[in-house]
Design a protein around this motif. Structure first.
Motif, PDB file in Angstrom:
ATOM      1  N   ARG A   1      -8.029 -16.217  19.169  1.00 44.18           N
ATOM      2  CA  ARG A   1      -8.737 -15.187  18.483  1.00 44.18           C
ATOM      3  C   ARG A   1     -10.227 -15.201  18.339  1.00 44.18           C
ATOM      4  O   ARG A   1     -10.859 -14.249  17.885  1.00 44.18           O
ATOM      5  CB  ARG A   1      -7.931 -15.266  16.869  1.00 44.18           C
ATOM      6  N   ASP A   2     -10.687 -16.418  18.725  1.00 44.18           N
ATOM      7  CA  ASP A   2     -12.123 -16.561  18.948  1.00 44.18           C
ATOM      8  C   ASP A   2     -12.978 -15.673  19.619  1.00 44.18           C
ATOM      9  O   ASP A   2     -12.627 -15.554  20.855  1.00 44.18           O
ATOM     10  CB  ASP A   2     -12.679 -18.118  19.453  1.00 44.18           C
ATOM     11  N   GLY A   3     -13.791 -14.801  19.200  1.00 43.48           N
ATOM     12  CA  GLY A   3     -14.335 -13.689  20.099  1.00 43.48           C
ATOM     13  C   GLY A   3     -13.573 -12.225  19.890  1.00 43.48           C
ATOM     14  O   GLY A   3     -14.310 -11.308  20.380  1.00 43.48           O
ATOM     15  N   MET A   4     -12.486 -12.427  19.483  1.00 45.21           N
ATOM     16  CA  MET A   4     -11.926 -10.948  18.899  1.00 45.21           C
ATOM     17  C   MET A   4     -12.553 -10.396  17.901  1.00 45.21           C
ATOM     18  O   MET A   4     -13.221 -10.914  17.051  1.00 45.21           O
ATOM     19  CB  MET A   4     -10.608 -11.117  18.784  1.00 45.21           C
ATOM     20  N   THR A   5     -12.568  -8.890  17.970  1.00 48.57           N
ATOM     21  CA  THR A   5     -13.115  -8.081  16.730  1.00 48.57           C
ATOM     22  C   THR A   5     -12.020  -8.201  15.662  1.00 48.57           C
ATOM     23  O   THR A   5     -10.799  -8.440  15.772  1.00 48.57           O
ATOM     24  CB  THR A   5     -13.117  -6.635  17.070  1.00 48.57           C
ATOM     25  N   THR A   6     -12.572  -8.008  14.451  1.00 51.93           N
ATOM     26  CA  THR A   6     -11.943  -7.739  13.439  1.00 51.93           C
ATOM     27  C   THR A   6     -10.395  -6.890  13.473  1.00 51.93           C
ATOM     28  O   THR A   6      -9.269  -7.059  13.105  1.00 51.93           O
ATOM     29  CB  THR A   6     -12.530  -7.132  11.994  1.00 51.93           C
ATOM     30  N   GLY A   7     -11.045  -5.625  14.096  1.00 48.82           N
ATOM     31  CA  GLY A   7      -9.862  -4.686  14.626  1.00 48.82           C
ATOM     32  C   GLY A   7      -9.017  -5.353  15.482  1.00 48.82           C
ATOM     33  O   GLY A   7      -7.450  -5.277  15.403  1.00 48.82           O
ATOM     34  N   GLN A   8      -9.219  -5.952  16.413  1.00 43.89           N
ATOM     35  CA  GLN A   8      -8.160  -6.830  17.486  1.00 43.89           C
ATOM     36  C   GLN A   8      -7.321  -7.422  16.506  1.00 43.89           C
ATOM     37  O   GLN A   8      -6.056  -7.697  16.855  1.00 43.89           O
ATOM     38  CB  GLN A   8      -9.034  -7.294  18.599  1.00 43.89           C
ATOM     39  N   VAL A   9      -7.746  -8.512  15.631  1.00 42.82           N
ATOM     40  CA  VAL A   9      -7.139  -9.424  14.890  1.00 42.82           C
ATOM     41  C   VAL A   9      -6.368  -8.559  14.157  1.00 42.82           C
ATOM     42  O   VAL A   9      -4.804  -9.225  14.043  1.00 42.82           O
ATOM     43  CB  VAL A   9      -8.122 -10.589  14.453  1.00 42.82           C
TER      44      VAL A   9
ATOM     45  N   TYR B   1       2.759  -6.397  -5.453  1.00 42.64           N
ATOM     46  CA  TYR B   1       1.350  -6.020  -5.511  1.00 42.64           C
ATOM     47  C   TYR B   1       1.030  -4.771  -6.426  1.00 42.64           C
ATOM     48  O   TYR B   1       1.804  -3.836  -6.174  1.00 42.64           O
ATOM     49  CB  TYR B   1       0.679  -5.760  -4.238  1.00 42.64           C
ATOM     50  N   THR B   2       0.024  -4.780  -7.281  1.00 40.68           N
ATOM     51  CA  THR B   2      -0.266  -3.402  -7.805  1.00 40.68           C
ATOM     52  C   THR B   2      -0.925  -2.544  -7.006  1.00 40.68           C
ATOM     53  O   THR B   2      -0.683  -1.457  -6.803  1.00 40.68           O
ATOM     54  CB  THR B   2      -1.369  -3.902  -9.140  1.00 40.68           C
ATOM     55  N   ASP B   3      -2.254  -3.047  -6.343  1.00 40.40           N
ATOM     56  CA  ASP B   3      -2.786  -2.443  -5.303  1.00 40.40           C
ATOM     57  C   ASP B   3      -3.051  -3.454  -3.938  1.00 40.40           C
ATOM     58  O   ASP B   3      -2.723  -4.507  -4.021  1.00 40.40           O
ATOM     59  CB  ASP B   3      -4.075  -2.033  -5.674  1.00 40.40           C
ATOM     60  N   TYR B   4      -3.280  -2.576  -2.818  1.00 45.40           N
ATOM     61  CA  TYR B   4      -3.423  -3.501  -1.625  1.00 45.40           C
ATOM     62  C   TYR B   4      -4.416  -2.688  -0.750  1.00 45.40           C
ATOM     63  O   TYR B   4      -4.397  -1.725  -0.448  1.00 45.40           O
ATOM     64  CB  TYR B   4      -2.047  -3.514  -0.656  1.00 45.40           C
ATOM     65  N   TYR B   5      -5.416  -3.481  -0.668  1.00 46.89           N
ATOM     66  CA  TYR B   5      -6.733  -3.010  -0.049  1.00 46.89           C
ATOM     67  C   TYR B   5      -6.863  -3.513   1.375  1.00 46.89           C
ATOM     68  O   TYR B   5      -6.871  -4.602   1.782  1.00 46.89           O
ATOM     69  CB  TYR B   5      -8.003  -3.464  -0.698  1.00 46.89           C
ATOM     70  N   LEU B   6      -6.935  -2.392   2.307  1.00 44.41           N
ATOM     71  CA  LEU B   6      -6.978  -2.772   3.778  1.00 44.41           C
ATOM     72  C   LEU B   6      -8.543  -2.896   4.000  1.00 44.41           C
ATOM     73  O   LEU B   6      -9.332  -1.979   4.353  1.00 44.41           O
ATOM     74  CB  LEU B   6      -6.471  -1.502   4.607  1.00 44.41           C
ATOM     75  N   GLU B   7      -8.882  -4.393   3.895  1.00 40.85           N
ATOM     76  CA  GLU B   7     -10.500  -4.597   4.082  1.00 40.85           C
ATOM     77  C   GLU B   7     -10.245  -5.975   4.722  1.00 40.85           C
ATOM     78  O   GLU B   7      -9.341  -6.824   4.593  1.00 40.85           O
ATOM     79  CB  GLU B   7     -11.097  -4.693   2.859  1.00 40.85           C
ATOM     80  N   PHE B   8     -11.446  -6.342   5.315  1.00 37.13           N
ATOM     81  CA  PHE B   8     -11.750  -7.668   5.857  1.00 37.13           C
ATOM     82  C   PHE B   8     -13.055  -8.238   4.920  1.00 37.13           C
ATOM     83  O   PHE B   8     -13.928  -7.560   5.007  1.00 37.13           O
ATOM     84  CB  PHE B   8     -12.015  -7.485   7.252  1.00 37.13           C
TER      85      PHE B   8
END
Length: 236
Positions: free
Chosen positions: A15-23, A108-115
């Motif tokens: 995972r080293d070097g992968m983008t957030t989206g790729q992970v 969960y009450t809410d779930y946020y798609l965030e990094f």
């Protein structure tokens, strides 16, 4: 699929070097088997974090305590919190597949798609939570050091931040080597938080892989992110 499974469950270094989206995409691909794999491998980090949180809050207020689960994944930690009486739990994770699996559990009450990478998450106001937790979220390609700053911003003074980290991650993960622990200490010296305790466990997963669960009490949520990011860069 096999490549995604290896990256998610075994060869973390890929995972080293992968983008957030790729992970995030890797974890989306394995989301439907995530719980099964880690249950088979006797993953216990989320249990130890949940125990640390339950030990901090009084039983009569657990149902009212607002908690943010960072790197929430499929909700394995939130399930543990739920069984202990917590009811106001939000999740935060960048993987759509993990969110889909997590929301099936009704914890969960809410779930946020965030990094969480240190940037200010606009959807979440300062001092939004009484507690913040993270289990299996500190590893290659997952939470960066700067995530600690956003964690402190989101928790009210007097609130709890509780997370688990396997020992090996402090040295084996490039992002953390000589950076994560010094940042944790600097934040304490600067009065941002105070270490309540650090509890050792021999078996985070695979009946091995020792690590610690850290519990911090937040003292100040007004975070000068630029200052700390510059400090991190100088430590590279």
């Amino acid at each position: 699929m096999e490549n995604a499974r290896n990256i998610a469950f075994k060869d973390f270094g890929k995972r080293d070097g992968m983008t957030t989206g790729q992970v995030a995409d890797v974890f989306t691909k394995v989301a439907d088997t995530y719980d099964e794999v880690w249950t088979t491998r006797n993953h216990r980090g989320h249990i130890y974090v949940a125990e640390g949180v339950a030990d901090y809050f009084q039983a009569d207020v657990m149902g009212f305590v607002r908690i943010l689960d960072v790197g929430a994944g499929t909700g394995m930690l939130a399930e543990q919190l739920w069984t202990r009486g917590f009811r106001q739990i939000d999740g935060l994770d960048p993987s759509t597949g993990m969110m889909t699996e997590a929301m099936k559990k009704g914890v969960y009450t809410d779930y946020y798609l965030e990094f969480m990478d240190g940037h200010t998450i606009g959807k979440l106001a300062t001092d939004s939570y009484d507690g913040l937790v993270a289990a299996a979220a500190f590893n290659t390609g997952l939470l960066p050091c700067a995530a600690l700053l956003e964690m402190a911003r989101l928790v009210k003074p007097g609130g709890l931040i509780c997370f688990g980290i396997p020992h090996a991650c402090f040295t084996d993960v490039k992002e953390y080597n000589n950076r994560l622990e010094p940042l944790m200490q600097r934040m304490e010296l600067d009065g941002m938080w105070k270490l309540l305790d650090k509890k050792h466990h021999d078996d985070f997963y695979d009946n091995a892989n020792p690590g610690n669960v850290f519990r911090y009490i937040v003292h100040a949520s007004d975070v000068d992110v630029k200052y700390y990011v510059e400090k991190l860069c100088h430590a590279c």
